[in-house]
Each structure stands twice: as structure tokens, then as C-alpha cells.
Write a protein that holds these residues in place. Structure first.
Motif, PDB file in Angstrom:
ATOM      1  N   LYS A 174      48.444  44.409  73.398  1.00  0.00           N
ATOM      2  CA  LYS A 174      49.660  44.183  72.797  1.00  0.00           C
ATOM      3  C   LYS A 174      50.288  42.920  72.644  1.00  0.00           C
ATOM      4  N   ASP A 175      50.006  41.961  73.446  1.00  0.00           N
ATOM      5  CA  ASP A 175      50.266  40.426  73.266  1.00  0.00           C
ATOM      6  C   ASP A 175      49.604  39.701  72.203  1.00  0.00           C
ATOM      7  N   LYS A 176      48.280  40.341  72.173  1.00  0.00           N
ATOM      8  CA  LYS A 176      47.556  39.793  71.069  1.00  0.00           C
ATOM      9  C   LYS A 176      48.281  40.364  69.656  1.00  0.00           C
ATOM     10  N   LYS A 177      48.724  41.637  69.664  1.00  0.00           N
ATOM     11  CA  LYS A 177      49.117  42.279  68.485  1.00  0.00           C
ATOM     12  C   LYS A 177      50.564  41.648  68.051  1.00  0.00           C
ATOM     13  N   ILE A 178      51.323  41.380  69.039  1.00  0.00           N
ATOM     14  CA  ILE A 178      52.644  40.776  69.047  1.00  0.00           C
ATOM     15  C   ILE A 178      52.535  39.484  68.420  1.00  0.00           C
ATOM     16  N   GLU A 179      51.454  38.364  68.994  1.00  0.00           N
ATOM     17  CA  GLU A 179      51.042  37.340  68.275  1.00  0.00           C
ATOM     18  C   GLU A 179      50.697  37.326  66.736  1.00  0.00           C
ATOM     19  N   THR A 180      49.976  38.081  66.621  1.00  0.00           N
ATOM     20  CA  THR A 180      49.360  38.442  65.280  1.00  0.00           C
ATOM     21  C   THR A 180      50.548  38.926  64.410  1.00  0.00           C
ATOM     22  N   ALA A 181      51.484  39.797  64.892  1.00  0.00           N
ATOM     23  CA  ALA A 181      52.723  40.198  63.930  1.00  0.00           C
ATOM     24  C   ALA A 181      53.555  38.917  63.916  1.00  0.00           C
ATOM     25  N   GLU A 182      54.066  38.301  64.850  1.00  0.00           N
ATOM     26  CA  GLU A 182      54.732  37.078  64.725  1.00  0.00           C
ATOM     27  C   GLU A 182      54.052  36.198  63.580  1.00  0.00           C
ATOM     28  N   ALA A 183      52.828  35.954  63.887  1.00  0.00           N
ATOM     29  CA  ALA A 183      52.296  34.988  62.883  1.00  0.00           C
ATOM     30  C   ALA A 183      52.283  35.504  61.408  1.00  0.00           C
ATOM     31  N   HIS A 184      52.242  36.739  61.358  1.00  0.00           N
ATOM     32  CA  HIS A 184      52.375  37.584  60.026  1.00  0.00           C
ATOM     33  C   HIS A 184      53.718  37.245  59.450  1.00  0.00           C
ATOM     34  N   VAL A 185      54.751  37.581  60.624  1.00  0.00           N
ATOM     35  CA  VAL A 185      56.224  37.392  59.903  1.00  0.00           C
ATOM     36  C   VAL A 185      56.482  36.113  59.571  1.00  0.00           C
ATOM     37  N   ALA A 186      55.938  35.008  60.484  1.00  0.00           N
ATOM     38  CA  ALA A 186      56.172  33.715  60.180  1.00  0.00           C
ATOM     39  C   ALA A 186      55.666  33.182  58.829  1.00  0.00           C
ATOM     40  N   ALA A 187      54.257  33.743  58.483  1.00  0.00           N
ATOM     41  CA  ALA A 187      53.584  33.752  57.155  1.00  0.00           C
ATOM     42  C   ALA A 187      54.505  34.259  55.893  1.00  0.00           C
ATOM     43  N   LEU A 188      55.024  35.578  56.282  1.00  0.00           N
ATOM     44  CA  LEU A 188      56.050  36.186  55.474  1.00  0.00           C
ATOM     45  C   LEU A 188      57.465  35.252  55.047  1.00  0.00           C
ATOM     46  N   GLN A 189      57.748  34.814  56.323  1.00  0.00           N
ATOM     47  CA  GLN A 189      59.107  34.062  56.199  1.00  0.00           C
ATOM     48  C   GLN A 189      58.950  32.833  55.027  1.00  0.00           C
TER      49      GLN A 189
END
Length: 218
Positions: A174-189
Motif C-alpha cells: 500500500k505504501d508503494k501504491k501510495i508513493e506511485t499515486a503521489e508521484a502520478h499526482v505530482a506529475a499531473l499537477q
């Protein structure tokens, strides 16, 4: 005197026989009677009687020796000396047997008392041993129960450890998924910011073009 000694010797013989052979409750009665004789003033009285008899015994022995010496000097003993010699010899023999039998009775009573004490100690020791065996059995049962509980606890700990490992693995995933999601959100931002900048630039260019078009018309 001789009759009295015969009675005493007979009584001592009966007592010794009852101490040797257990006949109903007679041995216990004799032992209790001897216990009472040995308490209080009894021992002093017995010692006095034994001392008196010993003195009489020595006196009889001296009389026997004197009569024998007298007969040896004369070469023969008179009928009166023979009667006295036999009387003193019988008295000495009876008193000697009486004293000896009294000593035997005293020792028998002493050792029987010790034997009774030892039997009581053995009986109490047996009871203590049985009690210890019962306690040992209870402790063994408790130990078996405790070992079963320990085994169950170990199984529970093992199961909890496995669950903890699973939860830890799931948490890491879940931590890895959260990190991936955060990275994706940062990229989208970042992409959104770039698009906004491009949109502003396009708006500005459009405004400039409109201004230029109006200038040409005028």
C-alpha cells in the motif's frame, strides 16, 4: 525369703514372656505399667531394691565362701552347715536370676519403646511420602496443563506472527501504491501547471492578434 524370691522371679518371667510374645493387649499393658514405674519416684525405688538385693546377694556369697572355707579346714561340713550352704546358694541363685531378669526386662522395655517410636516415625514418614506423591501428581498434572497452554500460546503467537508479516507486506504494498499515486499526482499537477502556462500564453497571443487585426482595419 526364698518364697518371696520365687514369686518375684515368677512375676518377672511372666513380664518377660509378655514382652517377648504379643498376646492381645497384654504387651501394651505391661509397657504402660513399666512406663509408670520409670516415672516419678519409681526409678529411685527400683534402684534401692536392686541395691538391697545386691547387698544381700554379696552377703549370701560371703556366707557360702565362709562355710566352704570352714568345711575345707575341718575336712567336712556339718549337716547344719550343709543346710545353710544350700540355703545361701539357693538365695544367691534366685537373687542373681532376679537381678539378671530385671535387667533383661529393663532392656527389652527400652528397645520396645524405641521400636514403637521408630514404627510411629515410619508411619508418619509413609504418610508424608504419600502426601508428597499426591503433591507430585498434582504438580505433574499442572505441568502438563501448563505445557498444553504454552503450546497453544506458541501456536497463537505463530499465527499472529504470520498475520503480522502479511499485514506488514500489505502495508508495504500500500505504501508503494501510495508513493506511485503521489508521484502520478505530482506529475499531473506539473502537467496541469504547464498547460495553464501554455493556456495563458495562447490567450496573450490571441489578444495580441486581435489588437493587430483592429489596427489594420482602422
Amino acid at each position: 525369703m526364698i518364697q518371696l524370691l520365687f514369686l518375684v522371679l515368677l512375676a518377672e518371667s511372666v513380664i518377660a514372656f509378655l514382652l517377648l510374645v504379643k498376646i492381645g493387649p497384654f504387651r501394651e499393658l505391661v509397657i504402660k505399667s513399666l512406663d509408670q514405674v520409670k516415672t516419678g519416684k519409681g526409678p529411685a525405688t527400683v534402684k534401692t531394691i536392686a541395691g538391697t538385693m545386691s547387698v544381700i546377694l554379696l552377703s549370701s556369697l560371703m556366707s557360702i565362701i565362709k562355710i566352704q572355707n570352714k568345711g575345707a579346714k575341718l575336712g567336712t561340713m556339718s549337716p547344719m552347715d550343709q543346710v545353710l550352704w544350700r540355703t545361701h546358694l539357693l538365695e544367691a541363685s534366685l537373687m542373681g536370676f532376679t537381678l539378671f531378669l530385671g535387667f533383661i526386662i529393663d532392656r527389652m522395655h527400652h528397645y520396645l519403646r524405641k521400636l514403637i517410636g521408630l514404627r510411629s516415625s515410619v508411619g508418619s514418614s509413609k504418610e508424608e511420602l504419600e502426601q508428597l506423591q499426591k503433591e507430585k501428581t498434582k504438580l505433574k498434572e499442572k505441568e502438563e496443563k501448563a505445557s498444553k497452554e504454552i503450546k497453544l500460546l506458541r501456536e497463537e503467537i505463530s499465527s499472529l506472527s504470520e498475520n503480522l508479516k502479511k499485514l506488514k507486506t500489505e502495508s508495504e504494498e500500500k505504501d508503494k501504491k501510495i508513493e506511485t499515486a503521489e508521484a502520478h499526482v505530482a506529475a499531473l499537477q506539473k502537467q496541469s501547471a504547464d498547460l495553464l502556462l501554455e493556456y495563458d500564453r495562447l490567450l496573450e497571443d490571441n489578444q495580441n492578434l486581435q489588437n493587430q487585426a483592429l489596427g489594420y482595419r482602422s
